[in-house]
Enzyme design. Structure first.
Site, PDB file in Angstrom:
ATOM      1  CB  SER D  66      -0.925   0.021   1.215  1.00 49.94           C
ATOM      2  OG  SER D  66      -1.932  -0.940   1.082  1.00 49.94           O
ATOM      3  CE  LYS D  69      -4.243   1.170  -1.028  1.00 50.23           C
ATOM      4  NZ  LYS D  69      -3.534  -0.106  -1.247  1.00 50.23           N
ATOM      5  CE1 TYR D 191      -5.337  -0.673  -5.086  1.00 50.28           C
ATOM      6  CE2 TYR D 191      -5.686  -3.032  -4.864  1.00 50.28           C
ATOM      7  CZ  TYR D 191      -5.529  -1.792  -4.289  1.00 50.28           C
ATOM      8  OH  TYR D 191      -5.564  -1.661  -2.927  1.00 50.28           O
ATOM      9  CE1 TYR D 242      -3.721  -0.571   5.089  1.00 51.01           C
ATOM     10  CE2 TYR D 242      -1.866  -0.676   6.630  1.00 51.01           C
ATOM     11  CZ  TYR D 242      -2.385  -0.852   5.352  1.00 51.01           C
ATOM     12  OH  TYR D 242      -1.573  -1.285   4.355  1.00 51.01           O
ATOM     13  CB  VAL D 260       0.080  -5.807   4.497  1.00 50.64           C
ATOM     14  CG1 VAL D 260      -1.162  -5.150   5.065  1.00 50.64           C
ATOM     15  CG2 VAL D 260      -0.044  -6.094   3.018  1.00 50.64           C
TER      16      VAL D 260
END
Lengths: 306, 306, 306, 306
Positions: D66, D69, D191, D242, D260
């Site tokens: 992530s 992102k 993605y 998160y 992660v």
């Protein structure tokens, strides 16, 4: 107990509906539904022996949509029995808003077989067991209705698929919990074909009659045990009309299942089955004239289960 | 249609229950409930003419808890009619988790009269109309059961009040939407007293009989119209057993209402009413032996509504 | 690093705000807030040494409302330290809709000290530790602001109490999880008094200065450790402006806390504190001109933390 | 202001981490992540001029997940500016449980660009603008890190895709609201490739440096305006870790983004960027040793933004 004079009662209901203004609006998410004239009205009653009475547009084919969920449930339950209930619940779902959060809260197990998520699970399981869920359904309906011309409408199936993102989301979401066996595109194809079935009030009243016959098919062979037939009726009563199940039980007092095509089937256990159709819907997705007609039917005949 | 031999059927059910291990656990949030022995079992059937049959501990008083919600609903509906439904819905509530979010989502209108939020609203309205909701309830139950000794249990009412923060939260929350008329402490006092009513299976089977008599009280006067009696039955079927309404309809197939004291009342419209009691509960708050006994009753008599 | 010319910058901001149409609407749930003229605008900057600059209505008292939650948090954190965080979280709460469902989902532990549920918990704990949460708060604010005339407004406290059903619901709900120590009416009285505090931009900019001084009070004694002061700033940044915390961080880039009276306090750690006031609110409950003024302040001075 | 001695500080942190037991557990939903040894630890600091310091496994490539992102957000924001915010919000999302219900409640607009739903929207938009979202990302990262060998890991991308039902559900669900432009399978492919990027702490600290340089790329050209760079930092602070954003702000006090795979990037605006990596995660998905190391870094250097 003598049967009421169904013919006279249907005539009387049709006249009353005729005089009642306000029919709601047809579903408009796909063109084939939006194009139906809300002035259509048809109603049929089938007795357990196969006698069928009708009024108005009772022989006009319409898009059955979610009504087929009842047959898919019965066909799968006949094959796998109570094991089905490990994959789908049989409790009402609360309001539409909750569909996704409940699915998440309950780890991918839909609340009941009549919300879309639950019907996807049932179709998935029937497809695994038969290799052809849609074909199994069609064959059953043709036989029970005595109408070999019953068929899916490929144009409607294609429209459903083109607007199918929400159902795709539900299927993938349940797949993430391991509650879907078949590849999602295969499942969706099966599901959208079922939704596209075209049939008339006469066809559906007859095809539903196994639920009034406590599980026996038209030819006398058994599809469901007596107990299973009772259970399908119970699930229809508590979950059959979207977020209006309580209201439908309160007004009509019969197990019923509606579709956004404007059809509703209903069962008087041991006595008869009904199908009513009028395309205009209320804000909860049930046929306005259809619910009104069933309400009148139970009032005039005293045939409510309560 | 001849009546089944209720006495023999009750004996048979009691024997079967006796042999069945596993009774669940009594509610433990207040001492008076936790102290009841789960081996208790009683069952009564009342015919519309007032004949009553029983087995086991059918004359032993127990804490009725949420069962009284049915009577409060009927008593208010008799007074204000359909206007009640602007303040409380009649749709199943989905799972317990949703109670508060649904209340928020639906602007303080509870889903149905049998979840706590809905029962608070009904009590509030009955109290406004009568000046004494609990007294009105008690008077009705004494008359219908023919037992002038029926009463609330002040110790249980006090225990409920001491553990009443969640109900207080619900009442204040609905008050913030303008859906409560009386001061919250007044309402809670009325509500907790009702929950504390102590009665036996015999008392409750008789007191419920107006629902089998299509709205007529024991003395032949009318409490509810035929249509209203049918409607109360419909609400019981779809909403009467917490988050297990679908399962109860599926297994038992009768309108019913349970309480965490271990009692359940049920109605076979036109035929009889039942009350069963056994203190051990399943994880959804319904009496384990009670549901099993009702399941056997409908199987043995064929008296399901489906 | 030289300080910017705060006086000139404040004058420039006030002129720009003056020329900008659209001020939002004052909160209208209690009369005392609804009556304030949205054309009011005041702004103050306090340096760590106690020098304070202002413009417009910077000496006009207004209703501080939720701004006091910052001081209550600091006062309790100073007393019980990290143990507080077992009773309230420090994560943003998502949108208002979630307040109750999250409380239920997370077993009565509110997401952070700045939503109402969280502030109730902090007040409850401070009250347990001091015997007088509101008095402790008032004493602290009078000392830090150097204004012994600061006080609660009994009329506003009474109005809050009269519209307090939702806060009562939250308190009872958390009490049902054992997360409230004091009787709910006592807690609500303490809470509503705090909300009713009346103070000016000058008062609040000075009272907040301990957060720019890394935890030191005006007299040089320590209220919070350096680490705790940093932590309060972090909670303000992530949770200080209702459901607009992300947007506030994005636009303003400073730890801040708003109230529905139209005030906002903000901190530039090590450099200065600010308070701005204008009664007109946006749809998320933050002062329209207040956010705009802070946005301009960080742009003109470059004093954002990002 | 002099820079701290980053080299000495990193050595000290690594020693402390070395002595600290308890590293959490690697993500186990795909084999490539589960296989990493939780004893790995690496940390790098990059100054705005491109000087980079490191300790431990700071040159070891790991799965960034992530973390990418942040770059996708910056690359799209550079192209479409504020119009992006009509399709994705910038508010924290509350807890994971809410992801789907919030998406439904807010009509398919995800709360922020760092939850999966939001990252799918940003990728979709970048792909529409560039014709190759993943390629655009890769090219940017190679240039900024000065490492032309950076690449996606096809095996990890394939694993992600094989476990991609939940992301497929999110994408279809948003598509049902018209918030996705590209076909869902195309979007998911883009993605999952981004998630599979493999890079080291050194690579990522350098690639993030444009956020410490207020929007300037390594070659001095501008990617983001000063205001946009500040805004990306603000979104990282409020939404980057998160459901632990509040806790991260509280403990670390820097804008950060975790993955992660065990990596975390962080920014001290104007001063430096950091990347830390250790595969063991806490229950909220953030690297245990990574968060601890950043906590120590801000404590030892005083470089918190608060």
């Amino acid at each position: 107990m003598d049967s009421p004079d169904f013919r006279a009662i249907l005539e009387r209901i049709a006249e009353e509906i005729e005089r009642t203004p306000g029919r709601g609006r047809p579903a408009d998410y796909i063109p084939a539904l939006a194009a139906r004239d809300p002035r259509h009205f048809g109603m049929a009653v089938a007795e357990p022996d196969g006698t069928v009475y009708g009024v108005g547009d009772w022989r006009e084919p319409f898009s059955t949509q979610s009504i087929t969920k009842v047959f898919t449930l019965a066909l799968d339950l006949a094959r796998e029995g109570d094991a089905l209930w490990e994959h789908v619940g049989r409790e009402p779902s609360g309001n539409p808003f909750n569909s996704l959060v409940q699915l998440e809260y309950e780890n991918g197990i839909p609340r009941n077989p009549f919300i879309n998520a639950g019907a996807l699970v049932v179709t998935d399981r029937l497809h695994t067991r038969t290799g052809d869920a849609a074909g199994t359904l069609l064959s059953f309906l043709r036989t029970e209705s005595g109408n070999p011309g019953l068929d899916f409408d490929p144009q409607i199936a294609a429209s459903e698929s083109a607007h199918g993102d929400r159902n795709a989301a539900l299927a993938h979401f349940m797949a993430s919990y391991g509650n879907i066996d078949n590849p999602v595109p295969v499942l969706l194809d099966q599901y959208f074909r079922q939704c596209s079935l075209t049939a008339s009030c006469a066809d559906l009243a007859l095809a539903t009659a196994f639920l009034a016959r406590h599980g026996l098919r038209a030819d006398g062979t058994r599809l469901l045990t007596r107990s299973q037939a009772k259970q399908v009726n119970a699930v229809m009563l508590t979950c059959g009309t979207y977020d209006a199940a309580g209201d439908f039980a309160y007004r009509v007092g019969l197990p019923g299942k509606s579709g956004v095509g404007g059809g509703i089937i209903a069962v008087v256990p041991g006595r008869c089955t009904l199908c009513v159709w009028s395309p205009g819907l209320d804000e909860r997705g049930n046929s306005v004239a259809g619910v009104a007609a069933l309400d009148r039917f139970t009032t005039l005949t005293g045939l409510s289960i309560f």
